[in-house]
Design a protein around this motif. Structure first.
Motif, PDB file in Angstrom:
ATOM      1  N   VAL A   1       0.839  -1.207   0.000  1.00  0.00           N
ATOM      2  CA  VAL A   1       0.000   0.000   0.000  1.00  0.00           C
ATOM      3  C   VAL A   1       0.871   1.254   0.000  1.00  0.00           C
ATOM      4  N   VAL A   2       1.909   1.260   0.832  1.00  0.00           N
ATOM      5  CA  VAL A   2       2.790   2.426   0.912  1.00  0.00           C
ATOM      6  C   VAL A   2       3.520   2.650  -0.413  1.00  0.00           C
ATOM      7  N   VAL A   3       4.093   1.583  -0.977  1.00  0.00           N
ATOM      8  CA  VAL A   3       4.841   1.724  -2.239  1.00  0.00           C
ATOM      9  C   VAL A   3       3.892   2.108  -3.368  1.00  0.00           C
ATOM     10  N   GLY A   4       2.700   1.523  -3.424  1.00  0.00           N
ATOM     11  CA  GLY A   4       1.728   1.897  -4.446  1.00  0.00           C
ATOM     12  C   GLY A   4       1.304   3.338  -4.334  1.00  0.00           C
ATOM     13  N   SER A   5       1.249   3.856  -3.098  1.00  0.00           N
ATOM     14  CA  SER A   5       0.861   5.263  -2.919  1.00  0.00           C
ATOM     15  C   SER A   5       1.899   6.212  -3.514  1.00  0.00           C
ATOM     16  N   PHE A   6       3.167   5.790  -3.569  1.00  0.00           N
ATOM     17  CA  PHE A   6       4.191   6.617  -4.216  1.00  0.00           C
ATOM     18  C   PHE A   6       3.876   6.815  -5.694  1.00  0.00           C
ATOM     19  N   GLU A   7       3.399   5.760  -6.342  1.00  0.00           N
ATOM     20  CA  GLU A   7       3.007   5.862  -7.748  1.00  0.00           C
ATOM     21  C   GLU A   7       1.854   6.857  -7.910  1.00  0.00           C
ATOM     22  N   VAL A   8       0.857   6.745  -7.042  1.00  0.00           N
ATOM     23  CA  VAL A   8      -0.297   7.634  -7.117  1.00  0.00           C
ATOM     24  C   VAL A   8       0.122   9.086  -6.887  1.00  0.00           C
ATOM     25  N   LEU A   9       0.955   9.316  -5.881  1.00  0.00           N
ATOM     26  CA  LEU A   9       1.417  10.670  -5.583  1.00  0.00           C
ATOM     27  C   LEU A   9       2.239  11.249  -6.728  1.00  0.00           C
ATOM     28  N   CYS A  10       3.074  10.415  -7.342  1.00  0.00           N
ATOM     29  CA  CYS A  10       3.882  10.881  -8.477  1.00  0.00           C
ATOM     30  C   CYS A  10       2.987  11.400  -9.590  1.00  0.00           C
ATOM     31  N   ALA A  11       1.921  10.659  -9.906  1.00  0.00           N
ATOM     32  CA  ALA A  11       1.001  11.066 -10.975  1.00  0.00           C
ATOM     33  C   ALA A  11       0.273  12.354 -10.611  1.00  0.00           C
ATOM     34  N   LEU A  12      -0.231  12.444  -9.389  1.00  0.00           N
ATOM     35  CA  LEU A  12      -1.023  13.611  -8.985  1.00  0.00           C
ATOM     36  C   LEU A  12      -0.166  14.870  -8.870  1.00  0.00           C
ATOM     37  N   VAL A  13       1.028  14.743  -8.285  1.00  0.00           N
ATOM     38  CA  VAL A  13       1.889  15.913  -8.096  1.00  0.00           C
ATOM     39  C   VAL A  13       2.423  16.423  -9.431  1.00  0.00           C
ATOM     40  N   SER A  14       2.738  15.514 -10.345  1.00  0.00           N
ATOM     41  CA  SER A  14       3.352  15.920 -11.622  1.00  0.00           C
ATOM     42  C   SER A  14       2.333  16.410 -12.648  1.00  0.00           C
ATOM     43  N   LEU A  15       1.055  16.106 -12.459  1.00  0.00           N
ATOM     44  CA  LEU A  15       0.062  16.417 -13.480  1.00  0.00           C
ATOM     45  C   LEU A  15       0.005  17.908 -13.846  1.00  0.00           C
ATOM     46  N   PRO A  16       0.019  18.842 -12.891  1.00  0.00           N
ATOM     47  CA  PRO A  16       0.008  20.266 -13.294  1.00  0.00           C
ATOM     48  C   PRO A  16       1.197  20.644 -14.174  1.00  0.00           C
ATOM     49  N   PHE A  17       2.367  20.071 -13.880  1.00  0.00           N
ATOM     50  CA  PHE A  17       3.552  20.386 -14.677  1.00  0.00           C
ATOM     51  C   PHE A  17       3.442  19.770 -16.080  1.00  0.00           C
ATOM     52  N   LEU A  18       2.886  18.560 -16.159  1.00  0.00           N
ATOM     53  CA  LEU A  18       2.677  17.942 -17.467  1.00  0.00           C
ATOM     54  C   LEU A  18       1.687  18.762 -18.301  1.00  0.00           C
ATOM     55  N   LEU A  19       0.658  19.281 -17.652  1.00  0.00           N
ATOM     56  CA  LEU A  19      -0.328  20.097 -18.371  1.00  0.00           C
ATOM     57  C   LEU A  19       0.315  21.367 -18.924  1.00  0.00           C
ATOM     58  N   ARG A  20       1.237  21.954 -18.165  1.00  0.00           N
ATOM     59  CA  ARG A  20       1.951  23.141 -18.666  1.00  0.00           C
ATOM     60  C   ARG A  20       2.775  22.796 -19.897  1.00  0.00           C
ATOM     61  N   LEU A  21       3.435  21.649 -19.871  1.00  0.00           N
ATOM     62  CA  LEU A  21       4.223  21.223 -21.031  1.00  0.00           C
ATOM     63  C   LEU A  21       3.330  20.959 -22.241  1.00  0.00           C
ATOM     64  N   ILE A  22       2.175  20.357 -22.000  1.00  0.00           N
ATOM     65  CA  ILE A  22       1.251  20.061 -23.105  1.00  0.00           C
ATOM     66  C   ILE A  22       0.730  21.355 -23.716  1.00  0.00           C
ATOM     67  N   ARG A  23       0.340  22.317 -22.867  1.00  0.00           N
ATOM     68  CA  ARG A  23      -0.187  23.592 -23.373  1.00  0.00           C
ATOM     69  C   ARG A  23       0.872  24.378 -24.138  1.00  0.00           C
ATOM     70  N   SER A  24       2.138  24.253 -23.697  1.00  0.00           N
ATOM     71  CA  SER A  24       3.215  24.971 -24.388  1.00  0.00           C
ATOM     72  C   SER A  24       3.593  24.327 -25.713  1.00  0.00           C
ATOM     73  N   GLY A  25       3.105  23.098 -25.955  1.00  0.00           N
ATOM     74  CA  GLY A  25       3.407  22.404 -27.202  1.00  0.00           C
ATOM     75  C   GLY A  25       4.729  21.678 -27.205  1.00  0.00           C
ATOM     76  N   ARG A  26       5.411  21.613 -26.064  1.00  0.00           N
ATOM     77  CA  ARG A  26       6.711  20.932 -26.025  1.00  0.00           C
ATOM     78  C   ARG A  26       6.567  19.416 -26.038  1.00  0.00           C
ATOM     79  N   ILE A  27       5.455  18.928 -25.505  1.00  0.00           N
ATOM     80  CA  ILE A  27       5.140  17.501 -25.615  1.00  0.00           C
ATOM     81  C   ILE A  27       3.690  17.379 -26.053  1.00  0.00           C
ATOM     82  N   LYS A  28       3.326  16.186 -26.505  1.00  0.00           N
ATOM     83  CA  LYS A  28       1.946  15.957 -26.916  1.00  0.00           C
ATOM     84  C   LYS A  28       1.073  15.704 -25.701  1.00  0.00           C
TER      85      LYS A  28
END
Length: 441
Positions: free
Chosen positions: A414-441
């Protein structure tokens, strides 16, 4: 002054001439489009053979990594009469060498126009290290050879990935990097049973077989003729080492591969113990169950990489990681057929994360720095894989002081799986910025 008030004469228009001119323009445009399409097809055909060489080379390079796993106790513990701690240290020594040398390896790769010479040298060196492992007279010489083997391996793997990134067409890097990811995982998957078969005939033969495969990979790399354009100025060593510092967005795919490899490190250690202690599976049954995870991971990396070219990489990487984390949390609660299904689902979701993360590395870097960028990616993965077993073992031992054995396993997952979940949730705003800027799809 007398001409001011006079209207300008109307130009005569020949309708037949205009008609023929329009037809000619359409013909010229059609021919240009046809030539461009023909060039595109020719380009794809020209890249096919180098791509197959790179994919096959990665497969051969990864086989020796897990070939030694089935006979690890006999190769190290029994041979040199050392305890379990030093057997685990033998595994980690390679990762330490890879982690320490990877930045310099990436810089060396990028300084070499074409990168093939570095690749061949690293693979030959890797082969010689396995020979040294087979002939080592003392345990400490064995550890030194293992340290050097990690350096040679990370250099070769980073060079292969840099060459694969060079071959990726613009806007379609997902399929290429997905194919390479699939070959990488396939090499890891096939290496375990292959090493087991060789160890039945001769335990030390595993080292000699690994040396032979690395030498075959070196010879195989000589077939590669794809070179970086001569007009490209090789970057300086200082420039190479500052690439990641100058482009902090690369920390996103690095974070994903770190968390993913950490989770897999817990799978091959703590989950394997869970299969032994709680599920009472024998070694063959454990191997089969793990194959339900690794085979979908290997064979679906290319389709997911191709899909990321169409639907986008950021959302796929974050969604795959989030769902993988949720599935991971359930490991301690499932058995039998449900566990097999869970392993298969884990392999599918890991592929959905792995291929896009490699493609994002390529999208965020320029051609002359591929070696450094992918060396950093491999370092992040190696660190995660090295920390994973330590984290899983530490959590399990700590939790067993206050919980039953099965509850300790459950909360570890449960603890190790939560790291995966946190990684996705914390990084999502930064990924959205990259997508909006057109640097990644």
């Amino acid at each position: 002054m007398g001409f001011v008030g006079k209207p300008l004469p109307k130009a005569r228009v020949n309708p037949w001439r205009c008609y023929h001119q329009n037809i000619q323009e359409e013909i010229d445009l059609s021919m240009a489009e046809r030539d461009q399409a023909a060039m595109s097809v020719s380009s794809r055909e020209g890249l096919l053979v180098p791509a197959l060489i790179v994919g096959g080379g990665i497969l051969l390079t990864m086989l020796p990594v897990t070939m030694i796993v089935p006979a690890l106790k006999e190769l190290v513990g029994v041979r040199f009469q050392v305890g379990a701690f030093w057997v685990h240290a033998f595994v980690s020594t390679s990762l330490i060498g890879a982690t320490l040398f990877a930045p310099l390896a990436g810089a060396i790769i990028d300084r070499n126009a074409g990168r093939r010479r570095v690749l061949v040298a690293a693979l030959v060196g890797n082969s010689l290290c396995f020979v040294a492992l087979a002939l080592a007279p003392t345990f400490w010489m064995l550890m030194m050879a293992r340290f050097l083997e990690g350096i040679m391996h990370i250099t070769a793997l980073s060079a292969w990935m840099a060459l694969g990134a060079e071959l990726s067409p613009g806007g379609r890097s997902g399929r290429m990097m997905g194919a390479l990811a699939g070959m990488l995982i396939l090499g890891i998957t096939v290496g375990v049973p292959l090493g087991g078969v060789i160890a039945r005939a001769s335990v030390e033969g595993v080292f000699w077989a690994a040396a032979a495969i690395s030498m075959v990979a070196a010879l195989f790399s000589l077939l590669l003729r794809h070179r970086r354009p001569e007009s490209t100025r090789p970057p300086g060593l200082k420039e190479c080492l500052q690439v990641v510092h100058a482009n902090p967005w690369l920390l996103l795919p690095y974070a994903y591969t770190f968390i993913d490899r950490l989770s897999i490190g817990v799978v091959v250690s703590t989950l394997t113990l869970y299969m032994t202690d709680i599920m009472a599976l024998n070694p063959a049954q454990r191997g089969v169950l793990l194959s339900y995870f690794l085979l979908p991971f290997a064979f679906l990396s290319y389709p997911f990489g191709r899909l990321s070219d169409r639907v986008g990489r950021g959302w796929m990487m974050a969604t795959g990681t989030l769902l993988f984390g949720l599935v991971y949390m359930s490991y301690g609660y499932v058995t039998g057929d449900t566990m097999r299904l869970t392993m298969m689902l884990s392999g599918v979701l890991s592929a959905a994360m792995f291929a896009p993360s490699l493609a994002i590395c390529k999208d965020l870097s320029s051609r002359e720095y591929y070696g450094v960028v992918f060396a950093g990616y491999n370092v992040a993965g190696s660190l995660g894989f090295m920390i994973g077993p330590l984290l899983g073992g530490g959590l399990l031992v700590t939790l067993q002081h206050s919980l039953s054995r099965i509850e300790a396993y459950r909360w570890t997952f449960v603890v190790v799986g939560s790291f995966e979940v946190l990684c996705a949730l914390v990084s999502l705003p930064f990924l959205l910025r990259l997508i909006r800027s057109g640097r990644i799809k």
